[in-house]
Scaffold this motif. Structure first.
Motif, mmCIF file in Angstrom:
data_model
loop_
_atom_site.group_PDB
_atom_site.id
_atom_site.type_symbol
_atom_site.label_atom_id
_atom_site.label_comp_id
_atom_site.label_asym_id
_atom_site.label_seq_id
_atom_site.Cartn_x
_atom_site.Cartn_y
_atom_site.Cartn_z
ATOM 1 N N HIS A 161 -3.569 3.786 0.716
ATOM 2 C CA HIS A 161 -4.180 3.281 -0.511
ATOM 3 C C HIS A 161 -3.571 1.920 -0.852
ATOM 4 N N GLU A 162 -4.372 0.876 -0.699
ATOM 5 C CA GLU A 162 -3.877 -0.473 -1.007
ATOM 6 C C GLU A 162 -3.754 -0.660 -2.511
ATOM 7 N N ASP B 183 -9.814 -0.744 1.505
ATOM 8 C CA ASP B 183 -8.626 -0.521 0.686
ATOM 9 C C ASP B 183 -8.115 0.914 0.757
ATOM 10 N N ARG B 184 -8.952 1.853 1.166
ATOM 11 C CA ARG B 184 -8.520 3.255 1.208
ATOM 12 C C ARG B 184 -8.972 3.903 2.508
ATOM 13 N N ARG C 270 0.822 -1.200 0.000
ATOM 14 C CA ARG C 270 0.000 0.000 0.000
ATOM 15 C C ARG C 270 0.864 1.262 0.000
#
Lengths: 299, 119
Positions: free
Chosen positions: A241-242, A255-256, A214
């Motif tokens: 942010h992945e 994911d974010r 990330r």
């Protein structure tokens, strides 16, 4: 005395080796606790320890390993820790001359420790736990830059379970003399995360947790005000942010993450702050107004 | 000999340079009270993040600005063989610890610099 450690140490500089004599017995702390398992670890009456120009500590310790209800095993424990290597590469300017506009620093350190057992099943510790980190920092007048890396690797003997984490980061900051000495500092990092405990992610994926990469960003603007009771205003923003997140993780909103804040620092540690968003470690997306006072005990 | 906070250039320079760099409000903080003020109360010290990288970079920036102003405002002579490199490294270490005080910063500078009012 020929051994890999001596060869390594002698390549790096003068070293000292000595025998370690104490006899000890201890419960070993397993890397991942095994329910109901007890590991007894005996340190027999000899071993090797050393140090050198680059090595702070090196030890080799023969051990007798005994797991409850299982046959014992011989093992050898090791530990290698480098001396923190820090170099100030700034030009040596005598006081009386103008101070140097450029300052540079570099640092590096490394460590590895673990236990090898002749019978892998008797090894309740990690075969290897290694970590390394390094930084390079540069100040050029009102600008500062910092590059850094860190990495960690651990592996169990036998089943081959391993854990890898690393991070590379770059920070940049500037001091704006003409704008009331406002500071702007940013940091961007690329990290590999190994989520050993993450219930939300496990629920989203419905299976075992894999590592992922990330981006991480942090920015901070510090504006000195110094009017009335207001000392300064701090504006902060963090973002995670992945990379290539699985659709299940994206759908679960894992994911974010982003967190923005504004903090009004008042006199004597009082502050008013407003934050909006969430962090990977504190995921609840929220808007919070804080008013408080911060201090350290003893202050 | 223990460092003493008093009206001299060693202490006055710390007060004046930090004020010039907008680190505190001089109308609210007298010279006499400044000695015991913790560095975490100065504006360079991040209040809203615990990132060590951010603190480190902020301290590096302040060291650079502090040294420039010190050289601009005062006539500086060395105490012994100390150099800017050593002085700035020591200042850096002091500034990264918010529990240090302005007096600690002043005494660190005084170890390296002989001001005009010192023999």
């Amino acid at each position: 005395m020929k051994c890999a450690a001596r060869r390594f140490a002698s390549a790096c500089g003068p070293c000292i080796f000595s025998a370690v004599l104490p006899l000890t017995a201890a419960h070993a702390q397993p890397a991942e606790p095994v329910p109901g398992a007890t590991s007894l670890s005996f340190h027999p009456a000899f071993g090797l320890s050393g140090e050198g120009k680059w090595i702070e500590r090196f030890t080799l310790t023969p051990r007798i390993l005994q797991m409850q209800d299982q046959p014992g095993s011989l093992g050898i424990g090791y530990e290698l820790v480098s001396r923190p290597l820090a170099r100030d590469l700034t030009e040596d300017v005598p006081i009386g001359s103008p101070p140097p506009k450029i300052r540079r620093f570099a640092s590096f350190e490394f460590s590895a420790r673990g236990l090898y057992a002749a019978r892998a099943e008797a090894n309740n510790e990690n075969l290897i736990d290694a970590a390394a980190s390094g930084t390079y920092e540069l100040t050029y007048g009102p600008v500062v830059a910092k590059s850094a890396f860190s990495a960690a690797y651990s592996r169990q003997q036998g089943n081959g379970t391993s854990l890898r984490k690393w991070e590379v980061s770059q920070g940049v900051g500037t001091w704006l003399r003409g704008l009331r000495d406002t500071e702007v500092i940013t940091r961007l990092a690329l990290a590999r995360v190994d989520p050993t405990h993450d219930a939300d992610r496990q629920a989203a994926l419905g299976g075992p947790l894999d590592s992922y990469r990330r981006w991480e960003f942090e920015g901070l603007v510090v504006i000195p005000v110094l009017k009335g009771a207001l000392q300064k205003i701090e504006l902060g923003h963090r973002r995670f942010h992945e990379i290539d997140a699985p659709s299940a993780v994206r759908a679960a909103g894992l994911d974010r993450f982003r967190l923005s804040s504004i903090c009004f620092q008042l006199e004597d540690g009082f502050f008013i702050a407003y934050t909006r968003g969430g962090l990977p470690a504190d995921r609840k997306d929220s808007q919070v107004l804080h008013m408080g006072w911060s201090t350290n005990i003893g202050e | 000999m223990a460092f003493e906070w008093k009206q001299n250039l060693a202490c006055g320079s710390a007060y004046k340079v930090l004020e010039a760099l907008h680190q505190f409000n001089a109308s609210k903080l007298s010279f006499e009270r400044a000695a015991d003020v913790k560095l975490r109360r100065l504006t360079y010290f991040p209040a809203s993040t615990s990132s060590e990288d951010i603190l480190r970079m902020s301290a590096m920036l302040l060291v650079q600005q502090y040294a420039q102003l010190l050289d601009r405002f005062y006539v500086l002579r060395p105490h012994g063989a100390g150099t800017w490199k050593d002085l700035m490294a020591d200042m850096q270490a002091v500034l990264e610890d918010g529990d240090n005080t302005i007096a600690v910063l002043a005494s660190t500078v005084d170890e390296y610099i002989r001001f005009q009012d010192e023999r």
